[in-house]
Design a protein around this motif. Structure first.
Motif, mmCIF file in Angstrom:
data_model
loop_
_atom_site.group_PDB
_atom_site.id
_atom_site.type_symbol
_atom_site.label_atom_id
_atom_site.label_comp_id
_atom_site.label_asym_id
_atom_site.label_seq_id
_atom_site.Cartn_x
_atom_site.Cartn_y
_atom_site.Cartn_z
ATOM 1 N N CYS A 143 0.836 -1.205 0.000
ATOM 2 C CA CYS A 143 0.000 0.000 0.000
ATOM 3 C C CYS A 143 0.872 1.257 0.000
ATOM 4 O O CYS A 143 1.735 1.404 0.862
ATOM 5 C CB CYS A 143 -0.906 -0.014 1.224
ATOM 6 N N ASN A 145 0.008 4.065 0.867
ATOM 7 C CA ASN A 145 -0.450 4.927 1.960
ATOM 8 C C ASN A 145 0.109 4.501 3.317
ATOM 9 O O ASN A 145 0.628 5.314 4.060
ATOM 10 C CB ASN A 145 -1.990 4.921 1.983
ATOM 11 N N CYS A 146 0.020 3.174 3.610
ATOM 12 C CA CYS A 146 0.408 2.720 4.953
ATOM 13 C C CYS A 146 1.530 1.686 4.940
ATOM 14 O O CYS A 146 2.017 1.293 5.992
ATOM 15 C CB CYS A 146 -0.804 2.150 5.684
ATOM 16 N N CYS A 156 -6.882 -1.163 0.183
ATOM 17 C CA CYS A 156 -5.990 -1.668 1.225
ATOM 18 C C CYS A 156 -6.842 -2.045 2.427
ATOM 19 O O CYS A 156 -7.544 -1.204 2.984
ATOM 20 C CB CYS A 156 -4.973 -0.609 1.623
ATOM 21 N N CYS A 159 -5.575 0.016 5.873
ATOM 22 C CA CYS A 159 -5.916 1.419 6.131
ATOM 23 C C CYS A 159 -7.204 1.828 5.413
ATOM 24 O O CYS A 159 -7.618 2.977 5.520
ATOM 25 C CB CYS A 159 -4.771 2.340 5.722
HETATM 26 ZN ZN LIG Z 1 -2.838 0.917 3.434
#
Ligand SMILES: [Zn+2]
Length: 572
Positions: A143, A145-146, A156, A159
């Protein structure tokens, strides 16, 4: 006599549904279908399995089966469980049917003809090892993002960020694990929902009688942010309806299928065609339910679904229908439900938490579940299943009130007058009072059922049962018989008729118990008690009956504790 078309949200094919799914669509739809039939209306009640898409392909692969065989088998499993819950579908179809294939291609062709389809080139991940594009969940990676390393191509899980497959870091194929991937151009079809926004808005605004839960969700999607978005309706998958323009090939779309959310609601229509075929009927027989130019203009169409399905039924499917510029019957009323929670948490299919439909039937007959679920339907807010509440409701409403009345009256009559309706005596003011109360409550029950207020209807039905019990308690024929046996006979005659009346009015909620009550009364007269006084004189003096087996048994504390433990963990 009116005509009602009723559809329940289609259960997805990849597994057995839990009780939260059941009470959010199929079960209340069945309740209303049964009620409307009981009132003499013409009803067509349809449901089907929703079979296409990535989750079905992945579940089939996990089961080591071709997806066609997997879906055929799971359809039979779901049909069997639906029968176990006495869901009275006129037809339980399949979105993979030839009828749905043809109709889906037909709609796409009409939409294209009318300028509502746009062809868009997209960049998508192609797996060289698998020789295919990897849409949605077919691709995994890290991911952005995280940093979670098992994020899927669409989202995901860690998150919850919505992703495109091309967003993933170190992507790999979920099929083979191969990292030999490249981004290729591929063409897809988009339904131009934005071009239909005005017509959809006007249509939704005209539905002033819809529940707020339904219209607020629809209007949010219509107006929030940039408003209604155009929607990709094709995928690079094997399992689905092949992309065609009517019966013509669609250049550039070879090997692609329609997205499951495009073809699934069209199955509501196709299911009627399947019903016609399965019952030796003609096209005209199903078209009179669906084409306003072929007889469907007097049909009232009701849909039942959980709130998560509302956007697809208020916007996407209506956009398909309106954009076709053909006279298809559109929904008149959408009954949507909140969520049923389970014992302090949520039902979860992926985590196997809660009670699943097959498990429920393995421990108690369907009427016990039907009664609890419907009388606690999550209408105005979410509701919660707890074992204490379930035990309390079954033991009190079903066993102590309804079951007890049936057993007491029939056993008392057998002991004192034999297994026939007694002939003596006259009823008096006490009975007139009962008839007046039952009449008031029955009219309220009818009003709630017509308005599809499920919990209110259950409350009224319970009150109808309680009124009979209270009458019996205060009339006390077992005392009266000592001094005035003729009057006791009149009371018992009325009470036996009350059992038949209860069978008729309770049938939409508890069909099996209603049938056994009716059978015990030696009767097959299901006519609705328009006139309660007259209905309570249906079984004449001398009419034979039998004492039924226990109508509803109580749930013991030991059982409750055992089930609570058994269903606390993960389904294995
Ligand atoms: Zn994520």
């Amino acid at each position: 006599m009116a005509r009602y078309l009723i559809t329940s949200a289609l259960p997805y094919i990849n597994g057995i549904k839990h009780l939260g799914n059941l009470v959010g669509s199929q079960l209340p739809a069945d309740l209303i279908a049964r009620y409307l039939r009981a009132r003499g209306h013409e009803v067509l009640f349809l449901c089907a399995t929703d079979e296409h898409g990535t989750p079905a392909e992945l579940a089939a692969a996990k089961a080591g089966q071709p997806v066609e065989a997997f879906c055929a088998q799971m359809h039979e499993v779901q049909a069997g469980i639906a029968a176990g819950f006495r869901l009275s579908f006129d037809h339980f179809g399949r979105s993979s049917s030839p009828q749905n294939r043809a109709l889906t291609q037909h709609f796409a062709g009409k939409l294209a003809e009318n300028g509502y389809i746009e062809e868009v080139s997209e960049r998508q991940v192609f797996s060289i090892a698998d020789n295919r594009f990897l849409p949605d969940r077919y691709i995994e990676g890290t991911c952005p993002n995280c940093g979670y390393d098992k994020a899927r191509g669409d989202q995901c899980e860690n998150c919850t960020k919505q992703l495109d497959p091309t967003d993933l870091i170190d992507p790999r194929s979920a099929i083979s694990g191969s990292t030999d991937l490249e981004v290729r151009e591929t063409k897809h079809l988009f339904l131009r929902q934005s071009a239909l926004r005005g017509e959809l808005q006007a249509w939704i605004d005209s539905k002033t009688d819809w529940p707020i839960l339904t219209t607020s969700i629809a209007k949010k999607w219509l107006n929030d942010g940039d408003g209604l978005q155009d929607r990709g309706i094709t995928r690079d998958l094997y399992w689905g309806v092949p992309v065609k323009k009517g019966d013509q090939d669609w250049p550039g779309m070879e090997g692609k299928v329609f997205y499951v959310w495009f073809d699934a609601p069209i199955e509501y229509i196709a299911c009627a065609a399947e019903w016609a075929e399965a019952n030796g009927k003609t096209d005209a027989d199903w078209e009179r339910w669906w084409r306003t130019d072929k007889g469907a203009d007097d049909v009232t169409y009701l849909q039942f679904m959980g709130k998560d399905n509302v956007p697809f039924h208020t916007l996407s499917f209506p956009a398909t229908q309106i954009g076709s510029q053909e006279p298809w019957k559109m929904v008149d009323y959408i009954k949507s439900f909140n969520y049923l929670n389970y014992d302090g948490g949520q039902f979860s299919t992926s985590q196997g938490r809660g009670i699943f439909m097959d498990q429920a039937l393995s421990i108690l007959p369907s009427d016990y579940w039907r009664w609890w679920l419907l009388s606690h339907a999550p209408e105005s807010s979410d509701s919660e299943f707890t074992w204490e509440n379930f035990q309390g409701s079954v033991n009190k409403d079903l066993a102590d009130v309804l079951g007890n009345l049936v057993s007491r009256v029939t056993k008392f009559c057998r002991a004192k007058f034999g297994e026939v309706v007694p002939a003596g005596g006259q009823t008096g003011p006490r009975e007139a009072e009962l008839i007046a109360e039952l009449t008031t409550r029955l009219r309220a029950y009818e009003g709630n059922m017509q308005a599809m207020e499920v919990r209110k209807a259950a409350t009224e039905l319970r009150a109808i049962w309680v009124a009979g019990n209270e009458y019996l308690q205060s009339a006390a024929p077992w005392t009266v018989i000592k001094t005035d046996p003729e009057t006791a006979e009149a009371m018992v005659r009325l009470a036996l008729n009350l059992i038949r009346l209860y069978a008729v009015v309770s049938r939409p909620f508890i069909p099996d118990a209603a049938q056994s009550m009716m059978d015990a009364m030696g009767c097959d007269d299901w006519s609705w008690p328009e006139d309660v006084g007259a209905a309570l004189a249906t079984l004449p003096a001398g009419h034979a009956f039998t004492v039924p087996d226990v109508t509803f048994r109580k749930i013991t504390d030991e059982e409750r504790a055992e089930w609570q433990t058994r269903f606390a963990g993960i389904r294995t």
